[in-house]
Design a protein around this motif. Structure first.
Motif, mmCIF file in Angstrom:
data_model
loop_
_atom_site.group_PDB
_atom_site.id
_atom_site.type_symbol
_atom_site.label_atom_id
_atom_site.label_comp_id
_atom_site.label_asym_id
_atom_site.label_seq_id
_atom_site.Cartn_x
_atom_site.Cartn_y
_atom_site.Cartn_z
ATOM 1 N N GLN A 1 13.140 10.115 -0.133
ATOM 2 C CA GLN A 1 14.003 11.023 0.623
ATOM 3 C C GLN A 1 13.220 11.952 1.544
ATOM 4 O O GLN A 1 13.761 12.456 2.512
ATOM 5 C CB GLN A 1 14.873 11.836 -0.333
ATOM 6 C CG GLN A 1 15.908 10.981 -1.028
ATOM 7 C CD GLN A 1 16.709 11.744 -2.072
ATOM 8 O OE1 GLN A 1 16.283 12.785 -2.571
ATOM 9 N NE2 GLN A 1 17.874 11.216 -2.411
ATOM 10 N N ALA A 2 11.942 12.141 1.254
ATOM 11 C CA ALA A 2 11.136 13.090 2.032
ATOM 12 C C ALA A 2 10.471 12.460 3.261
ATOM 13 O O ALA A 2 9.982 13.183 4.124
ATOM 14 C CB ALA A 2 10.052 13.694 1.135
ATOM 15 N N GLN B 1 12.718 0.943 -4.260
ATOM 16 C CA GLN B 1 12.195 0.458 -5.542
ATOM 17 C C GLN B 1 10.712 0.805 -5.715
ATOM 18 O O GLN B 1 10.240 0.954 -6.831
ATOM 19 C CB GLN B 1 12.377 -1.057 -5.649
ATOM 20 C CG GLN B 1 13.815 -1.486 -5.743
ATOM 21 C CD GLN B 1 13.981 -2.990 -5.637
ATOM 22 O OE1 GLN B 1 13.033 -3.741 -5.785
ATOM 23 N NE2 GLN B 1 15.200 -3.430 -5.385
ATOM 24 N N GLN B 2 9.996 0.931 -4.612
ATOM 25 C CA GLN B 2 8.561 1.173 -4.672
ATOM 26 C C GLN B 2 8.198 2.653 -4.793
ATOM 27 O O GLN B 2 7.132 2.987 -5.302
ATOM 28 C CB GLN B 2 7.876 0.611 -3.427
ATOM 29 C CG GLN B 2 7.852 -0.911 -3.376
ATOM 30 C CD GLN B 2 7.156 -1.380 -2.115
ATOM 31 O OE1 GLN B 2 7.781 -1.488 -1.074
ATOM 32 N NE2 GLN B 2 5.863 -1.630 -2.229
ATOM 33 N N LEU B 3 9.059 3.522 -4.289
ATOM 34 C CA LEU B 3 8.764 4.955 -4.263
ATOM 35 C C LEU B 3 9.684 5.716 -5.212
ATOM 36 O O LEU B 3 10.784 5.252 -5.515
ATOM 37 C CB LEU B 3 8.966 5.512 -2.849
ATOM 38 C CG LEU B 3 8.022 5.029 -1.770
ATOM 39 C CD1 LEU B 3 8.498 5.501 -0.404
ATOM 40 C CD2 LEU B 3 6.600 5.501 -2.034
ATOM 41 N N GLY C 1 0.765 -1.239 0.000
ATOM 42 C CA GLY C 1 0.000 0.000 0.000
ATOM 43 C C GLY C 1 0.794 1.285 0.000
ATOM 44 O O GLY C 1 0.215 2.364 -0.045
ATOM 45 N N ILE C 2 2.109 1.192 0.031
ATOM 46 C CA ILE C 2 2.926 2.411 0.121
ATOM 47 C C ILE C 2 2.823 3.269 -1.143
ATOM 48 O O ILE C 2 3.143 4.451 -1.140
ATOM 49 C CB ILE C 2 4.393 2.089 0.464
ATOM 50 C CG1 ILE C 2 5.069 3.346 0.993
ATOM 51 C CG2 ILE C 2 5.109 1.502 -0.736
ATOM 52 C CD1 ILE C 2 6.366 3.114 1.676
ATOM 53 N N ASP C 3 2.307 2.699 -2.209
ATOM 54 C CA ASP C 3 2.130 3.450 -3.449
ATOM 55 C C ASP C 3 1.202 4.653 -3.272
ATOM 56 O O ASP C 3 1.193 5.561 -4.095
ATOM 57 C CB ASP C 3 1.596 2.539 -4.559
ATOM 58 C CG ASP C 3 0.246 1.932 -4.210
ATOM 59 O OD1 ASP C 3 0.093 1.418 -3.089
ATOM 60 O OD2 ASP C 3 -0.656 1.965 -5.075
ATOM 61 N N VAL C 4 0.438 4.675 -2.181
ATOM 62 C CA VAL C 4 -0.453 5.803 -1.910
ATOM 63 C C VAL C 4 0.339 7.114 -1.833
ATOM 64 O O VAL C 4 -0.162 8.173 -2.216
ATOM 65 C CB VAL C 4 -1.283 5.565 -0.622
ATOM 66 C CG1 VAL C 4 -0.424 5.642 0.629
ATOM 67 C CG2 VAL C 4 -2.427 6.554 -0.525
ATOM 68 N N ILE C 5 1.583 7.053 -1.400
ATOM 69 C CA ILE C 5 2.412 8.261 -1.280
ATOM 70 C C ILE C 5 2.714 8.851 -2.653
ATOM 71 O O ILE C 5 2.624 10.062 -2.852
ATOM 72 C CB ILE C 5 3.700 7.955 -0.486
ATOM 73 C CG1 ILE C 5 3.334 7.618 0.969
ATOM 74 C CG2 ILE C 5 4.688 9.120 -0.560
ATOM 75 C CD1 ILE C 5 4.476 7.085 1.796
ATOM 76 N N ASP C 6 3.045 8.004 -3.609
ATOM 77 C CA ASP C 6 3.329 8.501 -4.953
ATOM 78 C C ASP C 6 2.055 8.738 -5.767
ATOM 79 O O ASP C 6 2.082 9.481 -6.748
ATOM 80 C CB ASP C 6 4.250 7.528 -5.699
ATOM 81 C CG ASP C 6 5.691 7.651 -5.250
ATOM 82 O OD1 ASP C 6 6.089 8.745 -4.803
ATOM 83 O OD2 ASP C 6 6.420 6.653 -5.338
#
Length: 182
Positions: free
Chosen positions: A109-110, A101-103, A60-65
């Motif tokens: 970096q943020a 690799q995911q972000l 679910g980390i793709d929510v950031i991008d």
């Protein structure tokens, strides 16, 4: 303190458990990632995302991008939750490599990242997942455990057991980070 929200995605319940403990410690709302709209995040200064380690990546980390205009304007903290021990440098390196690799580089970096120790309950796993773990277990049953990678070691040590490493104390560094960065 900054207006904070915790959002999470959980597969087996350990990330959810951490998310709700963190919400209690910070006195802030907690939402399942699938039940919150991106525009609802606009009112918060700090967004904490918790995701489980699943097949090496952070679910679910793709929510950031997916919503860069929201996240780049907020203090964003990510906590990962997995079976491997986050006090081991190879665990941290492995999780960080997958997140890179995911972000996007800018997103990675943020964010501030914390890695937490989750658990496993073989009795609650879906059949397909139990079969994969059974296969891994059988492939390595005769191997010298020191020759295995960190994930394989944890699977071998926890195989067939109920293991829960979650603790409220593991969240204190996140709470301290948010409070000091007011």
């Amino acid at each position: 303190m900054k207006k904070t929200i915790v959002i999470y995605q959980s597969k087996y319940g350990y990330t959810k458990k951490y998310a709700y403990m963190l919400g209690e410690l910070l006195d802030c709302p907690v939402y399942n990632r699938k039940r919150i709209q991106s525009d609802e995040l606009l009112e918060y200064d700090c967004i904490i995302y918790g995701g489980p380690i699943y097949v090496g990546g952070v679910s679910g980390i793709d929510v950031i991008d997916r919503y860069p205009d929201i996240f780049k304007k907020k203090q964003t903290i990510v906590f990962t939750c997995g079976l491997t021990d986050p006090s081991l440098p190879e665990t941290v390196a492995h999780r960080n490599d997958h997140m890179k690799q995911q972000l996007t580089k800018e997103s990675y970096q943020a964010i501030k990242i914390f890695h937490l120790h989750g658990g496993i309950n073989h009795k609650k796993l879906p059949l397909a997942h139990r079969l994969v773990l059974l296969l891994i277990h059988h492939l390595h049953i005769k191997d010298d455990i020191s020759s295995l990678d960190i994930g394989e070691k944890e699977i071998m040590n926890a195989y067939g057991k109920i293991v829960d490493f979650t603790s409220k104390e593991a969240l204190y560094p996140i709470v301290e980070y948010i409070k000091k960065d007011v």
